[in-house]
Enzyme design. Sequence first.
Site, short mmCIF file in Angstrom:
data_model
loop_
_atom_site.label_atom_id
_atom_site.label_comp_id
_atom_site.label_asym_id
_atom_site.label_seq_id
_atom_site.Cartn_x
_atom_site.Cartn_y
_atom_site.Cartn_z
N ASP A 7 32.25 -50.81 -14.47
CA ASP A 7 31.23 -50.29 -13.56
C ASP A 7 30.45 -49.21 -14.29
OD1 ASP A 7 29.82 -48.94 -11.58
OD2 ASP A 7 31.50 -48.91 -10.17
N GLY B 269 22.31 -53.80 -6.38
CA GLY B 269 22.92 -53.93 -7.71
C GLY B 269 23.24 -52.59 -8.36
N VAL B 270 22.95 -52.49 -9.65
CA VAL B 270 23.20 -51.28 -10.42
C VAL B 270 22.47 -50.09 -9.80
CG1 VAL B 270 22.71 -50.18 -12.65
CG2 VAL B 270 23.58 -52.51 -12.59
N ASP B 271 21.23 -50.32 -9.42
CA ASP B 271 20.38 -49.27 -8.86
C ASP B 271 21.04 -48.65 -7.61
OD1 ASP B 271 18.13 -47.73 -8.64
OD2 ASP B 271 16.77 -49.36 -8.08
N SER C 102 18.11 -56.94 -15.94
CA SER C 102 17.38 -58.13 -15.45
C SER C 102 18.25 -59.35 -15.13
CB SER C 102 16.27 -58.57 -16.43
OG SER C 102 15.13 -57.75 -16.31
N THR C 103 19.57 -59.26 -15.36
CA THR C 103 20.39 -60.47 -15.19
C THR C 103 21.01 -60.60 -13.80
OG1 THR C 103 22.33 -59.38 -16.14
CG2 THR C 103 20.95 -60.66 -17.64
N GLY C 104 20.63 -59.71 -12.88
CA GLY C 104 21.11 -59.81 -11.50
C GLY C 104 19.98 -60.32 -10.61
N TYR D 297 16.94 -59.94 -10.80
CA TYR D 297 15.75 -60.40 -11.53
C TYR D 297 15.92 -61.74 -12.25
CZ TYR D 297 13.09 -56.13 -10.51
OH TYR D 297 12.40 -55.12 -9.89
N1 AR6 Z 1 27.96 -51.77 -13.15
C1 AR6 Z 1 27.58 -52.60 -14.14
N2 AR6 Z 1 26.87 -53.73 -13.95
C2 AR6 Z 1 26.58 -54.06 -12.67
C3 AR6 Z 1 26.94 -53.26 -11.57
C4 AR6 Z 1 27.67 -52.06 -11.85
N3 AR6 Z 1 28.06 -51.24 -10.87
N4 AR6 Z 1 26.46 -53.86 -10.44
C5 AR6 Z 1 25.83 -55.00 -10.82
N5 AR6 Z 1 25.90 -55.12 -12.17
P1 AR6 Z 1 20.85 -55.90 -11.06
P2 AR6 Z 1 18.22 -56.49 -12.29
C6 AR6 Z 1 25.34 -56.18 -13.05
O1 AR6 Z 1 20.56 -56.82 -9.93
O2 AR6 Z 1 18.55 -57.91 -12.42
C7 AR6 Z 1 17.75 -53.74 -7.86
O3 AR6 Z 1 17.56 -53.98 -6.50
C8 AR6 Z 1 24.88 -57.46 -12.39
O4 AR6 Z 1 25.98 -58.36 -12.25
O5 AR6 Z 1 21.47 -54.58 -10.77
O6 AR6 Z 1 17.58 -55.77 -13.44
C9 AR6 Z 1 16.63 -52.89 -8.47
O7 AR6 Z 1 16.15 -51.94 -7.54
C10 AR6 Z 1 23.85 -57.98 -13.38
O8 AR6 Z 1 24.45 -58.70 -14.44
O9 AR6 Z 1 19.49 -55.55 -11.89
C11 AR6 Z 1 15.58 -53.92 -8.80
O10 AR6 Z 1 14.77 -54.22 -7.69
C12 AR6 Z 1 23.26 -56.72 -13.97
O11 AR6 Z 1 24.15 -55.66 -13.62
C13 AR6 Z 1 16.39 -55.12 -9.21
O12 AR6 Z 1 17.66 -55.00 -8.55
C14 AR6 Z 1 21.86 -56.38 -13.45
O13 AR6 Z 1 21.75 -56.71 -12.08
C15 AR6 Z 1 16.65 -55.17 -10.69
O14 AR6 Z 1 17.29 -56.37 -11.01
#
Ligand code: AR6
Length: 180
Positions: free
Chosen positions: A16, A38-40, A123-125, A127
């Site tokens: 995490d 997600g991460v955000d 970008s792999t979630g 996006y």
């Molecule tokens: N720690 C590490 N990795 C994580 C965690 C965590 N706590 N949670 C999810 N991931 P994403 P994006 C992984 O969707 O694709 C948001 O709403 C997840 O499995 O967080 O860049 C923003 O506000 C994936 O592989 O980011 C934007 O609108 C990776 O982190 C949008 O999502 C990225 O997933 C950005 O989308």
Amino acid sequence: MKMTIQKAILELAEGDITLQDTEAIVNAANTTLLGGGGVDGAIHRAGGPQILEECKWIGGCPTGEARITTGGRLKARYVIHTVGPVYRDGRHGEPELLASAYRSSLNLASQHKIKSVAFPSISTGAYGYPMEAAAQIALTTVRNYLEGHLGIRLVRFVLFGTMAYEVYERVLRAMREEGR
Ligand code: AR6
């Protein structure tokens, strides 16, 4: 898994991002910088309201760029917010924008004399960027940056789940073997 580049370490971990004790962690944000899932979502939940206050003051961030705030209640002193591309088909500048998100984040870290940074897989979630293609860009961009810049001593990719970790591990191993 680890790789040494110049005097820096590039390492992969499963876990995490919000729990990392690196000086900075990177947020996979959107252009509003006003939070999301997600991460955000996890970073704002764990770090508390101060981060959002600073983000509001900054007022947004274009895709491929990065902005920095403090880490609020996180262990990390800073959060570097970057915006990766939304994946369409890979022919709309996505690879360049993804590489730029990593490079911009590292540039900001260098400017702030930050020595250790943890990245999620940008970008792999939400996006939708395919994991393997994203891992190739992420690892190559970070490796190239570390080859050209001293200062940052540790870059850790924090992958969410075994599948993501295994993809990054496979790509890093291939990079090491090919010596590219
Ligand atoms: N720690 C590490 N990795 C994580 C965690 C965590 N706590 N949670 C999810 N991931 P994403 P994006 C992984 O969707 O694709 C948001 O709403 C997840 O499995 O967080 O860049 C923003 O506000 C994936 O592989 O980011 C934007 O609108 C990776 O982190 C949008 O999502 C990225 O997933 C950005 O989308």
